[in-house]
Enzyme design. Sequence first.
Site, PDB file in Angstrom:
ATOM      1  N   TRP A   1      26.952  39.500 -34.196  1.00 22.30           N
ATOM      2  CA  TRP A   1      25.737  38.616 -33.909  1.00 22.30           C
ATOM      3  C   TRP A   1      24.798  38.491 -35.193  1.00 22.30           C
ATOM      4  O   TRP A   1      24.445  39.544 -35.718  1.00 22.30           O
ATOM      5  CB  TRP A   1      24.987  39.315 -32.748  1.00 22.30           C
TER       6      TRP A   1
ATOM      7  N   ARG B   1      27.947  41.960 -26.887  1.00 24.76           N
ATOM      8  CA  ARG B   1      26.951  42.448 -27.780  1.00 24.76           C
ATOM      9  C   ARG B   1      26.783  41.294 -29.023  1.00 24.76           C
ATOM     10  O   ARG B   1      26.137  41.511 -29.867  1.00 24.76           O
ATOM     11  CB  ARG B   1      27.518  43.693 -28.478  1.00 24.76           C
TER      12      ARG B   1
ATOM     13  N   LYS C   1      23.995  40.560 -25.306  1.00 29.54           N
ATOM     14  CA  LYS C   1      23.563  41.373 -24.159  1.00 29.54           C
ATOM     15  C   LYS C   1      22.654  42.394 -24.686  1.00 29.54           C
ATOM     16  O   LYS C   1      21.987  42.911 -23.708  1.00 29.54           O
ATOM     17  CB  LYS C   1      24.660  41.793 -23.234  1.00 29.54           C
TER      18      LYS C   1
ATOM     19  N   GLU D   1      10.297  34.335 -15.218  1.00 27.64           N
ATOM     20  CA  GLU D   1      11.702  34.651 -15.351  1.00 27.64           C
ATOM     21  C   GLU D   1      12.493  33.318 -15.027  1.00 27.64           C
ATOM     22  O   GLU D   1      13.476  33.343 -15.682  1.00 27.64           O
ATOM     23  CB  GLU D   1      11.909  35.738 -14.380  1.00 27.64           C
TER      24      GLU D   1
ATOM     25  N   HIS E   1      -5.635  23.733 -18.186  1.00 27.15           N
ATOM     26  CA  HIS E   1      -6.588  24.197 -19.108  1.00 27.15           C
ATOM     27  C   HIS E   1      -5.667  23.700 -20.326  1.00 27.15           C
ATOM     28  O   HIS E   1      -5.957  24.092 -21.621  1.00 27.15           O
ATOM     29  CB  HIS E   1      -6.771  25.631 -19.089  1.00 27.15           C
TER      30      HIS E   1
ATOM     31  N   CYS F   1      25.777  43.267 -32.261  1.00 31.10           N
ATOM     32  CA  CYS F   1      27.259  43.348 -32.888  1.00 31.10           C
ATOM     33  C   CYS F   1      27.699  44.514 -32.203  1.00 31.10           C
ATOM     34  O   CYS F   1      27.193  45.557 -31.634  1.00 31.10           O
ATOM     35  CB  CYS F   1      27.016  44.073 -34.507  1.00 31.10           C
TER      36      CYS F   1
ATOM     37  N   ASN G   1      26.505  47.398 -37.640  1.00 35.84           N
ATOM     38  CA  ASN G   1      25.631  46.837 -36.723  1.00 35.84           C
ATOM     39  C   ASN G   1      24.249  47.270 -37.067  1.00 35.84           C
ATOM     40  O   ASN G   1      23.791  48.438 -37.268  1.00 35.84           O
ATOM     41  CB  ASN G   1      25.955  47.605 -35.103  1.00 35.84           C
ATOM     42  N   GLY G   2      23.388  46.244 -37.031  1.00 36.60           N
ATOM     43  CA  GLY G   2      22.018  46.618 -37.450  1.00 36.60           C
ATOM     44  C   GLY G   2      21.622  45.824 -38.800  1.00 36.60           C
ATOM     45  O   GLY G   2      22.326  44.658 -39.085  1.00 36.60           O
TER      46      GLY G   2
ATOM     47  N   LYS H   1      15.376  31.878 -17.444  1.00 34.73           N
ATOM     48  CA  LYS H   1      16.848  31.858 -16.951  1.00 34.73           C
ATOM     49  C   LYS H   1      17.287  30.217 -17.344  1.00 34.73           C
ATOM     50  O   LYS H   1      18.351  30.084 -17.729  1.00 34.73           O
ATOM     51  CB  LYS H   1      17.063  31.993 -15.646  1.00 34.73           C
TER      52      LYS H   1
ATOM     53  N   GLU I   1      17.761  29.785 -21.323  1.00 32.68           N
ATOM     54  CA  GLU I   1      18.799  30.532 -21.826  1.00 32.68           C
ATOM     55  C   GLU I   1      20.296  30.087 -21.547  1.00 32.68           C
ATOM     56  O   GLU I   1      21.102  29.972 -22.173  1.00 32.68           O
ATOM     57  CB  GLU I   1      18.907  32.160 -21.830  1.00 32.68           C
TER      58      GLU I   1
HETATM   59  C1  F6R Z   1      17.483  37.565 -20.275  1.00 28.85           C
HETATM   60  C2  F6R Z   1      17.566  38.958 -20.755  1.00 28.85           C
HETATM   61  C3  F6R Z   1      16.883  39.345 -21.958  1.00 28.85           C
HETATM   62  C4  F6R Z   1      16.714  41.061 -21.626  1.00 28.85           C
HETATM   63  C5  F6R Z   1      16.091  41.781 -22.935  1.00 28.85           C
HETATM   64  C6  F6R Z   1      15.737  43.045 -22.915  1.00 28.85           C
HETATM   65  O1  F6R Z   1      18.170  37.034 -19.278  1.00 28.85           O
HETATM   66  O2  F6R Z   1      18.638  39.318 -20.340  1.00 28.85           O
HETATM   67  O3  F6R Z   1      15.482  38.977 -21.985  1.00 28.85           O
HETATM   68  O4  F6R Z   1      15.978  41.048 -20.606  1.00 28.85           O
HETATM   69  O5  F6R Z   1      16.852  41.316 -24.177  1.00 28.85           O
HETATM   70  O6  F6R Z   1      17.013  43.702 -22.751  1.00 28.85           O
HETATM   71  P1  F6R Z   1      17.078  45.243 -21.998  1.00 28.85           P
HETATM   72  O7  F6R Z   1      16.722  45.088 -20.641  1.00 28.85           O
HETATM   73  O8  F6R Z   1      18.534  45.488 -22.097  1.00 28.85           O
HETATM   74  O9  F6R Z   1      16.286  46.194 -22.826  1.00 28.85           O
END
Ligand code: F6R
Length: 606
Positions: free
Chosen positions: A74, A27, A601, A478, A501, A2, A98-99, A482, A485
């Site tokens: 969000w 956000r 984000k 990782e 396993h 948010c 926000n929260g 990617k 998501e």
């Molecule tokens: C995936 C991604 C998330 C962030 C996670 C932590 O592409 O971006 O998994 O890595 O939400 O976010 P930060 O790094 O901002 O603490």
Amino acid sequence: MCGIIGINSNKQVTASIINSLKKLEYRGYDSAGLATLSNGSINEIKTEGRVDKLEKSLLSQNIEGSIGIGHVRWATHGIPNSLNAHPHSSNNVSVVHNGIIENSTILKKFLIGKGHVFKSQTDTEVIVHLITEHLKTDSYVDAITKTLKSLHGSFALGILFKDEPDLIVGARRGSPLAVGYGPSENYLGSDSYALKSMTNKITYLNDGEFCFIKKDYVEFYNEEGIKINKKVLELSTDEKNYDKGEFKHFMAKEIEEQPLTVKNGIKEYIDSHNNDINIHNFPWKIEEISSITLIGCGTAYHSCLMAKYWFEELTSMEVNIDIASEFRYRKNRFKKDNLYVFVSQSGETADTYAALDLCNKNEMKTCAVVNVIESSIARDSKFILPIHCGTEIGVASTKAFLGQILILYIFALKIGVMKKDLDIKKFSEKLVELKKLPELIKETLLIDNKVQTIAGTFNEAKGSMYLGRGYSYPIALEGALKLKELSYIHAEGYPAGEMKHGPLALIEEGMPVVVLAPRDSYYKKTISNMQEVIARGAKVLLITNKSEDEVTSENIWETIEVESTNEDLLPFLLTIPLQKLAYYSALKKGFDIDKPRNLAKSVTVE
Ligand code: F6R
């Protein structure tokens, strides 16, 4: 999650609120809304979905005012529709939040008993009615102090009052909030990024504090409602990072920027003249540190896992890693000689912040590896290692991941040499190799055509697996994250040796499996594991590095070769095709690459 904006001005504010909300969309983008004051009443407009939709709705409605608040959501409590969108208002008070308010059910019951009528399913609405209730008898300062005290959970708030045409209240507990200063106008925002086009003069609220934003001045209060003084910080005014330039998406731009961001990181930390690493003002003696715990979430956690391999290889220290949301609630054995490292792009992730806070309360040695140096995690850590990769807008982290692992690698090298676990000759050789990395990333980025074709096959699959051993295992995790998501295809990362396993049962004819097998010390073992999945019908995409020796295995579906470097640095290069695979897969599916569904984000709720 948010985003909040507030503007108190003597000019019309609606257009500026919309502008700031567009910046805050990273956000959350489930819904958007704003409220202004004009002719003694609160005007509210809200829409489900993106800010563009809100902007269009504004064309048909005359919402004016020189004071207002706005929000991008969000969703936590209540589905993402326009009814649950913020602001939430009574006749007298309008709130953006926000929260999460954890005791909203109890408070709602109490307020309904007092005759308040609720319109939405959100937890936020209790704040509106609590303030309205307190204002019947209390001053503004007392009403806010009392309201905040009765809320459990985390929040950043922006509040507008029908009877106060020159007042926006901001309040913070757990979620970030900044105040900005302009000429005869002042602002409230979830972060400085939202305010940057209006001002570079900022004050950050600390937990428990609230502020009264007037057109000409701002007052700050602590949780007891007592006035306090706060510093004004001046931020850099560089905005060029926020433009997509020639790229279709921020993510594409951020992937291509990686040679530069790695180069910048190297420039910041490597002293080429003296062949050394500059880590200035490290506040502890190296003898005081005998172990390290790295903590993060999501991609940042993968960086921690990557760093574990390097720290174990390059230093004699015990290395632990943890997911922040687990660490914060476990019964941890805090150790004075342990260094706690918090890895976060945004520096605002609620779980990572809570883990840091716990360590600080236990008087531990805390260090932040962050991108946003004005963030809460950066400000509250005892030492900061910035990653210097520039603003990352794409919700899926790309350049920040390489930035994090770069700084963690450099840190591991430095600690290794400081502890005399790594001899100077080897240290110097590794620095020489490291300086070549930006050029190798640049070369590896030229693999587009092949990845685009391969992406089509992934899109037809039910799911896929990403396998790696040793240094390649965190990169497999990782890469799978990617793909998940961005293209919403189920993908799992596994240590290649773990397949037999259990997960091998998932392999069926035609299932795409990415095998990361660079020519490192794990190569032969990984190739054997790859043969096991090929034998069961998997379509293997092998990602290895260029070499004169051909891969001897048969029936590999496709091979991508990255450039060659030493074993430590191969993970950087292996990451590139995986980022591109996820990007092209989502592009072919026509998904919103910079804003994948259900994500945000900056994850400021736990
Ligand atoms: C995936 C991604 C998330 C962030 C996670 C932590 O592409 O971006 O998994 O890595 O939400 O976010 P930060 O790094 O901002 O603490």
